[in-house]
Design a protein around this motif. Structure first.
Motif, PDB file in Angstrom:
ATOM      1  N   ALA A  29       0.835  -1.203   0.000  1.00 27.85           N
ATOM      2  CA  ALA A  29       0.000   0.000   0.000  1.00 27.85           C
ATOM      3  C   ALA A  29       0.867   1.248   0.000  1.00 27.85           C
ATOM      4  CB  ALA A  29      -0.924   0.004   1.216  1.00 27.85           C
ATOM      5  N   GLY A  30       1.968   1.206   0.745  1.00 26.16           N
ATOM      6  CA  GLY A  30       2.888   2.341   0.757  1.00 26.16           C
ATOM      7  C   GLY A  30       3.531   2.565  -0.603  1.00 26.16           C
ATOM      8  N   ASP A  31       3.945   1.469  -1.250  1.00 28.21           N
ATOM      9  CA  ASP A  31       4.560   1.580  -2.577  1.00 28.21           C
ATOM     10  C   ASP A  31       3.565   2.158  -3.583  1.00 28.21           C
ATOM     11  OD1 ASP A  31       6.894   0.524  -1.585  1.00 28.21           O
ATOM     12  OD2 ASP A  31       6.475  -1.530  -2.252  1.00 28.21           O
ATOM     13  N   GLN A  32       2.324   1.681  -3.528  1.00 26.91           N
ATOM     14  CA  GLN A  32       1.310   2.162  -4.474  1.00 26.91           C
ATOM     15  C   GLN A  32       0.983   3.636  -4.258  1.00 26.91           C
ATOM     16  OE1 GLN A  32      -1.955  -0.540  -3.841  1.00 26.91           O
ATOM     17  NE2 GLN A  32      -0.915  -2.278  -4.802  1.00 26.91           N
ATOM     18  N   ALA A  33       1.121   4.109  -3.018  1.00 30.33           N
ATOM     19  CA  ALA A  33       0.827   5.513  -2.722  1.00 30.33           C
ATOM     20  C   ALA A  33       2.039   6.413  -2.904  1.00 30.33           C
ATOM     21  CB  ALA A  33       0.309   5.637  -1.287  1.00 30.33           C
ATOM     22  N   GLY A  34       3.169   5.813  -3.282  1.00 26.10           N
ATOM     23  CA  GLY A  34       4.392   6.605  -3.447  1.00 26.10           C
ATOM     24  C   GLY A  34       5.012   7.002  -2.126  1.00 26.10           C
ATOM     25  N   ALA A  35       4.697   6.254  -1.060  1.00 23.67           N
ATOM     26  CA  ALA A  35       5.254   6.542   0.260  1.00 23.67           C
ATOM     27  C   ALA A  35       5.726   5.220   0.867  1.00 23.67           C
ATOM     28  CB  ALA A  35       4.221   7.196   1.163  1.00 23.67           C
ATOM     29  N   PRO A  36       6.861   4.693   0.411  1.00 24.12           N
ATOM     30  CA  PRO A  36       7.352   3.393   0.872  1.00 24.12           C
ATOM     31  C   PRO A  36       7.527   3.342   2.392  1.00 24.12           C
ATOM     32  CG  PRO A  36       8.615   4.165  -1.013  1.00 24.12           C
ATOM     33  CD  PRO A  36       7.772   5.315  -0.572  1.00 24.12           C
ATOM     34  N   ASN A  37       7.311   2.159   2.955  1.00 23.27           N
ATOM     35  CA  ASN A  37       7.509   1.963   4.389  1.00 23.27           C
ATOM     36  C   ASN A  37       8.204   0.628   4.613  1.00 23.27           C
ATOM     37  OD1 ASN A  37       5.431  -0.248   4.999  1.00 23.27           O
ATOM     38  ND2 ASN A  37       4.132   1.301   4.030  1.00 23.27           N
ATOM     39  N   ASP A  38       8.629   0.391   5.835  1.00 22.94           N
ATOM     40  CA  ASP A  38       9.363  -0.831   6.171  1.00 22.94           C
ATOM     41  C   ASP A  38       8.565  -1.728   7.114  1.00 22.94           C
ATOM     42  OD1 ASP A  38      11.693  -0.070   4.709  1.00 22.94           O
ATOM     43  OD2 ASP A  38      12.217   1.299   6.337  1.00 22.94           O
ATOM     44  N   ALA A  39       7.257  -1.830   6.891  1.00 21.32           N
ATOM     45  CA  ALA A  39       6.420  -2.650   7.761  1.00 21.32           C
ATOM     46  C   ALA A  39       6.935  -4.087   7.789  1.00 21.32           C
ATOM     47  CB  ALA A  39       4.976  -2.619   7.285  1.00 21.32           C
ATOM     48  N   SER A  40       6.966  -4.667   8.970  1.00 23.97           N
ATOM     49  CA  SER A  40       7.444  -6.032   9.154  1.00 23.97           C
ATOM     50  C   SER A  40       6.522  -6.769  10.117  1.00 23.97           C
ATOM     51  CB  SER A  40       8.861  -6.024   9.747  1.00 23.97           C
ATOM     52  OG  SER A  40       8.852  -5.426  11.039  1.00 23.97           O
ATOM     53  N   LYS A  41       6.680  -8.081  10.174  1.00 24.51           N
ATOM     54  CA  LYS A  41       5.912  -8.876  11.116  1.00 24.51           C
ATOM     55  C   LYS A  41       6.158  -8.376  12.539  1.00 24.51           C
ATOM     56  CE  LYS A  41       5.336 -13.591  12.890  1.00 24.51           C
ATOM     57  NZ  LYS A  41       5.751 -15.007  12.745  1.00 24.51           N
ATOM     58  N   ARG A  42       7.398  -8.027  12.855  1.00 25.01           N
ATOM     59  CA  ARG A  42       7.739  -7.547  14.198  1.00 25.01           C
ATOM     60  C   ARG A  42       6.993  -6.250  14.512  1.00 25.01           C
ATOM     61  NH1 ARG A  42       8.109  -8.174  19.252  1.00 25.01           N
ATOM     62  NH2 ARG A  42       9.559  -6.789  20.338  1.00 25.01           N
ATOM     63  N   LEU A  43       6.866  -5.355  13.528  1.00 21.71           N
ATOM     64  CA  LEU A  43       6.146  -4.106  13.758  1.00 21.71           C
ATOM     65  C   LEU A  43       4.670  -4.383  14.015  1.00 21.71           C
ATOM     66  CD1 LEU A  43       6.064  -1.044  13.879  1.00 21.71           C
ATOM     67  CD2 LEU A  43       5.796  -1.006  11.385  1.00 21.71           C
ATOM     68  N   VAL A  44       4.076  -5.285  13.237  1.00 14.20           N
ATOM     69  CA  VAL A  44       2.669  -5.652  13.455  1.00 14.20           C
ATOM     70  C   VAL A  44       2.494  -6.220  14.861  1.00 14.20           C
ATOM     71  CG1 VAL A  44       0.784  -7.144  12.700  1.00 14.20           C
ATOM     72  CG2 VAL A  44       2.226  -6.013  11.002  1.00 14.20           C
ATOM     73  N   GLN A  45       3.442  -7.053  15.300  1.00 10.97           N
ATOM     74  CA  GLN A  45       3.379  -7.614  16.647  1.00 10.97           C
ATOM     75  C   GLN A  45       3.434  -6.512  17.703  1.00 10.97           C
ATOM     76  OE1 GLN A  45       6.740 -10.281  16.452  1.00 10.97           O
ATOM     77  NE2 GLN A  45       5.459 -12.063  15.914  1.00 10.97           N
TER      78      GLN A  45
END
Length: 254
Positions: A29-45
């Motif tokens: 979703a970040g890539d599609q919006a032109g705002a990349p992010n580094d979401a990871s399983k650890r962040l979701v946790q």
């Protein structure tokens, strides 16, 4: 001790996504919006455990894109904006502080411990009157994932499990003995009769001693700025919330 974000977990499970899949969807979703992010399983946790309580804007926007819900409806505290006011001495001061919420009488309100664990798959059924269709009575049904954390219940309908397609339902409830009170939100289908309108309101039910049924009434606003109400029932279908069980109920209720 951190308070788990059961709302976000319920929404993720309602989307039939693992934590890894959810993180991947947030990155996409970040890539599609032109705002990349580094979401990871650890962040979701960290979000779900309550260790991280306020996602940065780049993640908040991606979360909203993936879930279709505003960030405040995902169990995160709303962003409180401090207001500037004239201090009467030629300067300005902060009128409201975003650092906390005052508690009535200076102490938390005591809560009665819940009578049991209500986590599981529930059939949600409510009735409403459509004034635009000759005051006909209609029924809304969803298969809902309920998760319990202490006195709090959070729920999200499974993506393909509503009587009306593309009409997700979320619940945020509190248990006090046999009384269950809280709020509901439903985003109606964009191609349906209500053309994607978002409805929300209050809900109060009584839980039966068996812990397998809750029944009560909803309250909400209508199109003509009137307050409507109607019956609402939750029936337990399965106490399991594993991936296989979620998949088996990812279908419209009968």
């Amino acid at each position: 001790m951190a308070t788990p974000n059961g709302t976000l977990r319920a929404v993720r499970m309602g989307l039939l996504m693992s934590q890894d899949e959810f993180a991947r969807a947030i990155r996409q979703a970040g890539d599609q919006a032109g705002a990349p992010n580094d979401a990871s399983k650890r962040l979701v946790q960290r979000w779900e455990s309550g260790t991280t309580t306020a996602p940065r804007p780049v993640y908040a926007r991606a979360l909203e894109a993936v879930t279709g819900l505003p960030i405040e409806a995902l169990g995160f505290p709303p962003v409180t904006l401090a207001r500037i006011a004239d201090d009467g001495h030629g300067g300005h001061d902060l009128q409201d502080s975003p650092l906390g919420v005052p508690v009535a009488n200076g102490s938390p309100t005591p809560q009665t411990a819940p009578r049991g664990n209500y986590s599981g798959i529930w059939l949600s059924t409510y009735e409403y009157v459509s004034s635009g269709r000759g005051n006909q009575v209609f029924t809304g049904k969803h298969h809902v994932v309920l998760l319990q954390h202490g006195n709090r219940l959070t729920g999200r309908s499974l993506p393909g499990a509503s009587l009306n397609p593309d009409s997700p339902l979320t619940l945020d409830l509190q248990v006090d003995g046999s009384t269950v009170t809280g709020t509901w939100t439903e985003q109606t289908a964009s191609e349906g009769y209500y053309r994607g309108a978002r409805y929300f309101g209050a809900l109060q039910m009584l839980a039966e001693p068996t812990g397998r049924r809750m029944a009560g009434k909803w309250v909400g606003f209508g199109k003509e700025f009137d307050v409507n109400t109607g019956p609402w029932e939750l029936r337990l279908l399965d106490s399991s919330t594993d991936k296989g069980t979620l998949a088996s109920y990812n279908r419209p209720p009968e």
